[in-house]
Design an enzyme around this catalytic site. Structure first.
Site, mmCIF file in Angstrom:
data_model
loop_
_atom_site.group_PDB
_atom_site.id
_atom_site.type_symbol
_atom_site.label_atom_id
_atom_site.label_comp_id
_atom_site.label_asym_id
_atom_site.label_seq_id
_atom_site.Cartn_x
_atom_site.Cartn_y
_atom_site.Cartn_z
ATOM 1 N N TYR A 191 -6.293 -49.033 -41.267
ATOM 2 C CA TYR A 191 -5.855 -48.297 -39.428
ATOM 3 C C TYR A 191 -4.508 -47.757 -39.678
ATOM 4 C CZ TYR A 191 -10.350 -51.065 -37.703
ATOM 5 O OH TYR A 191 -11.113 -50.923 -38.117
ATOM 6 N N ARG B 178 -5.725 -44.046 -40.718
ATOM 7 C CA ARG B 178 -6.967 -43.448 -39.591
ATOM 8 C C ARG B 178 -6.153 -42.653 -38.553
ATOM 9 N NH1 ARG B 178 -11.709 -47.007 -38.647
ATOM 10 N NH2 ARG B 178 -12.313 -44.682 -37.089
ATOM 11 N N ASN C 24 -14.964 -43.915 -30.065
ATOM 12 C CA ASN C 24 -14.038 -43.951 -31.061
ATOM 13 C C ASN C 24 -12.586 -43.332 -30.918
ATOM 14 O OD1 ASN C 24 -15.947 -41.532 -31.783
ATOM 15 N ND2 ASN C 24 -15.935 -40.139 -31.038
ATOM 16 N N HIS D 263 -14.334 -49.112 -27.489
ATOM 17 C CA HIS D 263 -13.644 -49.823 -29.370
ATOM 18 C C HIS D 263 -12.314 -49.769 -29.418
ATOM 19 C CE1 HIS D 263 -18.092 -49.345 -30.373
ATOM 20 N NE2 HIS D 263 -17.759 -50.145 -29.588
ATOM 21 N N CYS E 160 -1.610 -58.143 -29.759
ATOM 22 C CA CYS E 160 -0.564 -59.381 -30.299
ATOM 23 C C CYS E 160 -2.005 -60.527 -30.103
ATOM 24 C CB CYS E 160 0.490 -60.240 -29.530
ATOM 25 S SG CYS E 160 0.961 -61.729 -29.842
ATOM 26 N N CYS F 224 5.494 -59.890 -32.459
ATOM 27 C CA CYS F 224 4.988 -59.165 -31.259
ATOM 28 C C CYS F 224 5.821 -58.990 -30.161
ATOM 29 C CB CYS F 224 4.161 -60.235 -30.648
ATOM 30 S SG CYS F 224 3.156 -59.739 -28.484
ATOM 31 N N ALA G 243 -21.846 -30.099 -32.221
ATOM 32 C CA ALA G 243 -21.400 -30.307 -31.323
ATOM 33 C C ALA G 243 -20.325 -29.153 -31.074
ATOM 34 C CB ALA G 243 -20.981 -31.677 -30.806
HETATM 35 C C1 BV8 Z 1 -20.459 -57.124 -30.043
HETATM 36 C C2 BV8 Z 1 -14.334 -50.164 -34.373
HETATM 37 C C3 BV8 Z 1 -20.730 -58.521 -29.061
HETATM 38 C C4 BV8 Z 1 -12.838 -50.325 -35.121
HETATM 39 C C5 BV8 Z 1 -16.444 -50.205 -33.804
HETATM 40 C C6 BV8 Z 1 -27.955 -56.835 -34.586
HETATM 41 C C7 BV8 Z 1 -28.704 -56.601 -34.066
HETATM 42 C C8 BV8 Z 1 -27.989 -56.068 -32.916
HETATM 43 C C9 BV8 Z 1 -26.878 -56.256 -32.305
HETATM 44 C C10 BV8 Z 1 -26.058 -57.184 -33.910
HETATM 45 C C11 BV8 Z 1 -26.522 -57.280 -34.598
HETATM 46 N N1 BV8 Z 1 -25.417 -57.811 -35.225
HETATM 47 C C12 BV8 Z 1 -24.494 -57.670 -34.913
HETATM 48 C C13 BV8 Z 1 -24.530 -57.585 -33.841
HETATM 49 C C14 BV8 Z 1 -23.130 -57.018 -32.965
HETATM 50 C C15 BV8 Z 1 -22.788 -55.146 -32.956
HETATM 51 C C16 BV8 Z 1 -23.507 -54.160 -33.322
HETATM 52 O O1 BV8 Z 1 -24.751 -53.718 -32.671
HETATM 53 N N2 BV8 Z 1 -23.890 -54.204 -35.299
HETATM 54 C C17 BV8 Z 1 -24.550 -52.735 -36.005
HETATM 55 C C18 BV8 Z 1 -24.251 -52.786 -36.570
HETATM 56 C C19 BV8 Z 1 -26.017 -53.416 -36.088
HETATM 57 N N3 BV8 Z 1 -21.924 -54.964 -32.313
HETATM 58 C C20 BV8 Z 1 -20.882 -55.761 -31.815
HETATM 59 O O2 BV8 Z 1 -20.315 -56.603 -32.877
HETATM 60 C C21 BV8 Z 1 -20.017 -55.546 -31.025
HETATM 61 N N4 BV8 Z 1 -19.518 -56.411 -30.200
HETATM 62 O O3 BV8 Z 1 -20.979 -56.955 -29.897
HETATM 63 O O4 BV8 Z 1 -19.756 -58.014 -29.453
HETATM 64 C C22 BV8 Z 1 -20.447 -60.502 -28.277
HETATM 65 C C23 BV8 Z 1 -20.586 -60.470 -26.623
HETATM 66 C C24 BV8 Z 1 -19.936 -62.057 -25.995
HETATM 67 C C25 BV8 Z 1 -18.625 -62.362 -26.932
HETATM 68 C C26 BV8 Z 1 -18.052 -61.631 -27.549
HETATM 69 C C27 BV8 Z 1 -18.964 -60.252 -28.225
HETATM 70 C C28 BV8 Z 1 -18.822 -54.339 -31.409
HETATM 71 C C29 BV8 Z 1 -18.930 -53.354 -31.917
HETATM 72 C C30 BV8 Z 1 -17.616 -52.329 -32.857
HETATM 73 C C31 BV8 Z 1 -17.154 -52.655 -33.323
HETATM 74 N N5 BV8 Z 1 -16.077 -50.881 -33.949
HETATM 75 N N6 BV8 Z 1 -15.383 -49.055 -33.969
HETATM 76 C C32 BV8 Z 1 -13.255 -48.980 -36.146
HETATM 77 O O5 BV8 Z 1 -13.456 -47.791 -35.673
HETATM 78 O O6 BV8 Z 1 -12.658 -49.062 -37.277
HETATM 79 S S1 BV8 Z 1 -18.066 -49.208 -34.754
HETATM 80 C C33 BV8 Z 1 -17.800 -47.881 -35.298
HETATM 81 O O7 BV8 Z 1 -19.614 -47.368 -35.509
HETATM 82 C C34 BV8 Z 1 -17.368 -46.793 -33.657
HETATM 83 O O8 BV8 Z 1 -17.295 -47.290 -33.046
HETATM 84 C C35 BV8 Z 1 -19.171 -46.475 -33.623
HETATM 85 O O9 BV8 Z 1 -19.318 -47.573 -32.568
HETATM 86 C C36 BV8 Z 1 -19.963 -47.502 -34.610
HETATM 87 C C37 BV8 Z 1 -20.709 -45.912 -34.872
HETATM 88 O O10 BV8 Z 1 -20.432 -44.427 -34.971
HETATM 89 P P1 BV8 Z 1 -21.170 -43.462 -34.007
HETATM 90 O O11 BV8 Z 1 -20.000 -42.887 -33.944
HETATM 91 O O12 BV8 Z 1 -22.479 -43.717 -33.945
HETATM 92 O O13 BV8 Z 1 -20.541 -42.393 -35.856
HETATM 93 P P2 BV8 Z 1 -21.540 -42.715 -37.100
HETATM 94 O O14 BV8 Z 1 -20.756 -41.790 -38.654
HETATM 95 O O15 BV8 Z 1 -22.651 -44.078 -36.949
HETATM 96 O O16 BV8 Z 1 -22.665 -41.855 -36.863
HETATM 97 C C38 BV8 Z 1 -22.018 -40.063 -36.342
HETATM 98 C C39 BV8 Z 1 -23.376 -39.374 -35.887
HETATM 99 O O17 BV8 Z 1 -22.569 -38.056 -35.692
HETATM 100 C C40 BV8 Z 1 -24.572 -39.557 -36.499
HETATM 101 O O18 BV8 Z 1 -25.970 -39.525 -36.254
HETATM 102 C C41 BV8 Z 1 -24.809 -37.813 -37.179
HETATM 103 O O19 BV8 Z 1 -25.672 -36.850 -36.754
HETATM 104 C C42 BV8 Z 1 -23.598 -37.565 -36.246
HETATM 105 N N7 BV8 Z 1 -23.333 -35.387 -36.053
HETATM 106 C C43 BV8 Z 1 -22.104 -35.519 -37.353
HETATM 107 N N8 BV8 Z 1 -21.674 -34.470 -36.876
HETATM 108 C C44 BV8 Z 1 -22.197 -33.691 -36.046
HETATM 109 C C45 BV8 Z 1 -22.772 -34.722 -35.656
HETATM 110 N N9 BV8 Z 1 -22.917 -34.571 -34.307
HETATM 111 C C46 BV8 Z 1 -22.896 -33.464 -33.944
HETATM 112 N N10 BV8 Z 1 -22.249 -32.481 -33.965
HETATM 113 C C47 BV8 Z 1 -21.511 -33.019 -35.426
HETATM 114 N N11 BV8 Z 1 -20.315 -32.262 -35.991
#
Ligand code: BV8
Length: 230
Positions: free
Chosen positions: A53, A56, A89, A106, A114, A133, A216
């Protein structure tokens, strides 16, 4: 007075120079998600995670908002209805682009948290594992980022906004991560018109009524001009 709710992902920051997660050269190509974006990874190797981080945070400070960020800020200022941005983001490009009504569901790179007492404070540019902290003194400082398995922020408020949306827009997100990827279904249930802005349909692309394919900076700018002209 149409209310517009906008979900953004890494794709809106791509043209500012911040790599996305799932592109070939993206963030997840360089690191295993389990190692750098989970609480377990932080417990296992806090130095690795804190440095992931730090890198980043440094990069985000070097880049600038692009035309898509500025277009959304103009929409918020000039549209006669409410405009709300929900971003996945952790960079601060929306703020620097002028958006005010913004939710970092997120977390954000500029925040520190903390792990012991939940106190939050502005993150230093460089965090070290074991930093104390400022409130309770425990060596438990962590980035204020929502990792996989952790509950995203403001979910109840976000659900309210989405239930009131007349137009729901997703910009630059691959639709892989929940609960964010489920927002379009909530918006459709609320009767909103749904538009996806991406280079290609996302994993939930088939749930959107309308698609605007292209970078975008071009597609969002053109759409905002259309909305403001009507
Ligand atoms: C939760 C911070 C529950 C970190 C992030 C199985 C099935 C379903 C769900 C799950 C599962 N197993 C686990 C889960 C839950 C899990 C999940 O969804 N996993 C996925 C992988 C299956 N989710 C979680 O854990 C979430 N929490 O569910 O909690 C809970 C319930 C009760 C009590 C407690 C807990 C938390 C998820 C958050 C994780 N943190 N980010 C960091 O940044 O380092 S996730 C991170 O990746 C991002 O924040 C974002 O959300 C995610 C996806 O990234 P995108 O933004 O979509 O980026 P990506 O690269 O994927 O895509 C970019 C897109 O842009 C592409 O489509 C591309 O074509 C397009 N693009 C590129 N250039 C352009 C463009 N478009 C336009 N113009 C351009 N120029």
């Amino acid at each position: 007075m149409r209310k517009i709710v906008i979900l953004t992902g890494a794709g809106i920051s791509a043209e500012s120079g911040i790599e996305t997660f799932r592109a070939e050269d993206g963030l997840w190509a360089q690191h295993r998600v389990e190692d750098v974006a989970t609480p377990e990874g932080f417990m296992r190797d806090p130095e690795l995670v804190v440095n992931f981080y730090n890198a980043r945070r440094a990069q985000a400070a070097e880049v600038a908002p692009n035309a898509a960020h500025h277009a959304l800020a103009q929409l918020e200022t000039e549209h006669d209805g409410e405009v709300v941005v929900i971003t996945q983001n952790v960079d601060d490009l929306h703020e620097r682009g002028g958006t005010k009504a913004l939710y970092h569901m997120h977390g954000h790179l500029k925040g520190a948290l903390c792990a012991s007492c939940d106190h939050r404070w502005p993150a230093p540019m460089v965090m070290a594992a074991g930093d104390p902290c400022p409130s309770c003194g425990a060596p438990a400082a962590r980035p204020d980022i929502v990792w996989f398995g952790e509950m995203p922020y403001d979910m109840d408020t976000l659900a309210d906004h989405i239930s009131q949306a007349d137009i729901f827009v997703a910009i630059g997100t691959s639709g892989n991560v929940y609960p964010a990827a489920g927002f379009v279904a909530e918006a459709r249930r609320a009767g909103a018109h749904t538009i996806e802005f991406n280079l290609e349909p996302s994993a939930v692309g088939n749930q959107f009524a309308e698609h605007r394919i292209g970078p975008a900076s071009e597609t969002v700018t053109a759409w905002v001009a259309e909305v403001l002209a009507t």
